[in-house]
Write a protein that holds these residues in place. Structure first.
Motif, mmCIF file in Angstrom:
data_model
loop_
_atom_site.group_PDB
_atom_site.id
_atom_site.type_symbol
_atom_site.label_atom_id
_atom_site.label_comp_id
_atom_site.label_asym_id
_atom_site.label_seq_id
_atom_site.Cartn_x
_atom_site.Cartn_y
_atom_site.Cartn_z
ATOM 1 N N GLY A 57 0.788 -1.225 0.000
ATOM 2 C CA GLY A 57 0.000 0.000 0.000
ATOM 3 C C GLY A 57 0.818 1.272 0.000
ATOM 4 N N LEU A 58 2.088 1.191 -0.355
ATOM 5 C CA LEU A 58 2.969 2.352 -0.295
ATOM 6 C C LEU A 58 2.494 3.488 -1.207
ATOM 7 C CD1 LEU A 58 5.520 3.088 1.261
ATOM 8 C CD2 LEU A 58 6.838 2.405 -0.726
ATOM 9 N N HIS A 59 1.868 3.147 -2.321
ATOM 10 C CA HIS A 59 1.390 4.179 -3.234
ATOM 11 C C HIS A 59 0.243 4.986 -2.627
ATOM 12 C CE1 HIS A 59 -1.332 0.830 -3.873
ATOM 13 N NE2 HIS A 59 -2.188 1.671 -4.428
ATOM 14 N N ARG A 60 -0.472 4.426 -1.667
ATOM 15 C CA ARG A 60 -1.551 5.160 -0.997
ATOM 16 C C ARG A 60 -1.034 5.961 0.198
ATOM 17 N NH1 ARG A 60 -6.824 3.659 -2.305
ATOM 18 N NH2 ARG A 60 -6.903 1.897 -3.719
ATOM 19 N N ILE A 61 0.038 5.499 0.798
ATOM 20 C CA ILE A 61 0.599 6.167 1.970
ATOM 21 C C ILE A 61 1.313 7.449 1.562
ATOM 22 C CG2 ILE A 61 2.271 5.942 3.848
ATOM 23 C CD1 ILE A 61 1.642 2.910 3.753
ATOM 24 N N ARG A 62 2.016 7.425 0.459
ATOM 25 C CA ARG A 62 2.789 8.557 -0.047
ATOM 26 C C ARG A 62 3.701 9.143 1.035
ATOM 27 N NH1 ARG A 62 0.008 10.887 -4.945
ATOM 28 N NH2 ARG A 62 -1.704 9.459 -5.280
ATOM 29 N N PRO A 63 4.688 8.379 1.471
ATOM 30 C CA PRO A 63 5.554 8.850 2.554
ATOM 31 C C PRO A 63 6.377 10.063 2.144
ATOM 32 C CG PRO A 63 6.357 6.788 1.662
ATOM 33 C CD PRO A 63 5.069 7.068 0.981
ATOM 34 N N SER A 64 6.715 10.857 3.128
ATOM 35 C CA SER A 64 7.519 12.057 2.901
ATOM 36 C C SER A 64 8.998 11.728 3.100
ATOM 37 C CB SER A 64 7.094 13.136 3.880
ATOM 38 O OG SER A 64 7.390 12.720 5.200
ATOM 39 N N LEU A 132 6.931 0.359 9.266
ATOM 40 C CA LEU A 132 5.820 0.658 10.170
ATOM 41 C C LEU A 132 5.995 2.037 10.803
ATOM 42 C CD1 LEU A 132 5.394 -2.843 11.819
ATOM 43 C CD2 LEU A 132 3.978 -1.801 10.054
ATOM 44 N N ALA A 133 7.222 2.405 11.145
ATOM 45 C CA ALA A 133 7.486 3.738 11.683
ATOM 46 C C ALA A 133 7.203 4.811 10.634
ATOM 47 C CB ALA A 133 8.925 3.830 12.173
ATOM 48 N N MET A 134 7.460 4.497 9.376
ATOM 49 C CA MET A 134 7.188 5.432 8.290
ATOM 50 C C MET A 134 5.686 5.712 8.191
ATOM 51 S SD MET A 134 8.377 5.172 4.315
ATOM 52 C CE MET A 134 7.608 3.593 4.067
ATOM 53 N N VAL A 135 4.879 4.692 8.393
ATOM 54 C CA VAL A 135 3.424 4.876 8.378
ATOM 55 C C VAL A 135 2.993 5.760 9.545
ATOM 56 C CG1 VAL A 135 1.218 3.666 8.631
ATOM 57 C CG2 VAL A 135 2.987 2.729 7.146
ATOM 58 N N LYS A 142 -0.174 13.991 8.657
ATOM 59 C CA LYS A 142 -1.525 14.316 8.200
ATOM 60 C C LYS A 142 -2.318 15.070 9.256
ATOM 61 C CE LYS A 142 -2.356 10.780 4.747
ATOM 62 N NZ LYS A 142 -3.236 9.669 4.352
ATOM 63 N N GLN A 143 -2.000 14.865 10.538
ATOM 64 C CA GLN A 143 -2.702 15.545 11.620
ATOM 65 C C GLN A 143 -2.149 16.937 11.907
ATOM 66 O OE1 GLN A 143 -5.484 14.306 12.888
ATOM 67 N NE2 GLN A 143 -5.189 12.613 11.470
ATOM 68 N N MET A 144 -0.976 17.239 11.364
ATOM 69 C CA MET A 144 -0.359 18.543 11.606
ATOM 70 C C MET A 144 -1.087 19.622 10.807
ATOM 71 S SD MET A 144 3.635 17.424 11.582
ATOM 72 C CE MET A 144 4.244 19.073 11.728
ATOM 73 N N PRO A 145 -1.072 20.873 11.306
ATOM 74 C CA PRO A 145 -1.718 21.954 10.553
ATOM 75 C C PRO A 145 -0.966 22.243 9.252
ATOM 76 C CG PRO A 145 -0.546 22.823 12.457
ATOM 77 C CD PRO A 145 -0.493 21.315 12.549
#
Length: 180
Positions: A57-64, A132-135, A142-145
């Motif tokens: 599911g990495l394509h949906r997570i789009r990690p920074s 898992l830490a990346m998720v 996502k919760q940050m302003p």
């Protein structure tokens, strides 16, 4: 980075990522289904299963960039910290001191003996822990302003189609904003 090439086929890194994800998920679930041999066994295989799911599911997570950096740090720090653990579990029983987590990969006391199979297993475990830490990092992000600087649009003058779009939008007597 786009996951597809110009001809519509997925890229080679994408195919390898998905194949690895299915492999890890399958091996982890199969080993969990066939039996559990202690808490370390369960933790290892749950991490491998979840790591495979993250790869799928990495394509949906789009990690920074921060997520990738965290994953790398967790992997390196986990392997390093694992070498500090002195255990008497399984592997390398011929040596008085055994180091490594989740599997002892280094035998000490009568010389230095490394087992590359267990090094590979530990590396896979810590890579999955890093995924898992990346998720988790992505969920926190996502919760940050919003971090973008607000733009003042008071001096903006619409050009080209903008004025016509507003005029067409306010016509109540015509169908579909001006189209009949």
């Amino acid at each position: 980075m786009d996951a597809e090439r110009d001809d519509g086929w997925p890229s080679i890194p994408t195919v390898l990522r998905v194949m690895t994800g299915w492999f890890l998920s399958g091996v982890g679930l199969l080993d969990l289904a066939t039996g559990a041999d202690g808490i370390v066994f369960v933790v290892f295989h749950v991490a491998v299963t979840l790591g495979g799911a993250v790869l799928l599911g990495l394509h949906r997570i789009r990690p920074s960039r921060a997520g990738y950096l965290t994953a790398g740090l967790i992997t390196v720090a986990g392997l390093g910290a694992g070498l500090l653990v002195d255990t008497d579990r399984c592997c390398l029983a011929d040596h008085p001191q055994r180091r490594g987590f989740p599997f002892p990969l280094l035998g000490l006391g009568d010389g230095v003996h490394a087992d590359l199979r267990y090094l590979g297993a530990d590396l896979v475990f810590w890579l999955c822990a890093g995924l898992l830490a990346m998720v988790v990092v992505r969920a926190v992000e996502k919760q940050m302003p919003e971090r973008r600087t607000p733009v003042d649009l008071t001096g903006y003058v619409g050009r080209h189609a903008e004025p016509h779009a507003y005029v067409a939008q306010h016509r109540a007597d015509e169908n579909v904003g001006g189209l009949t």
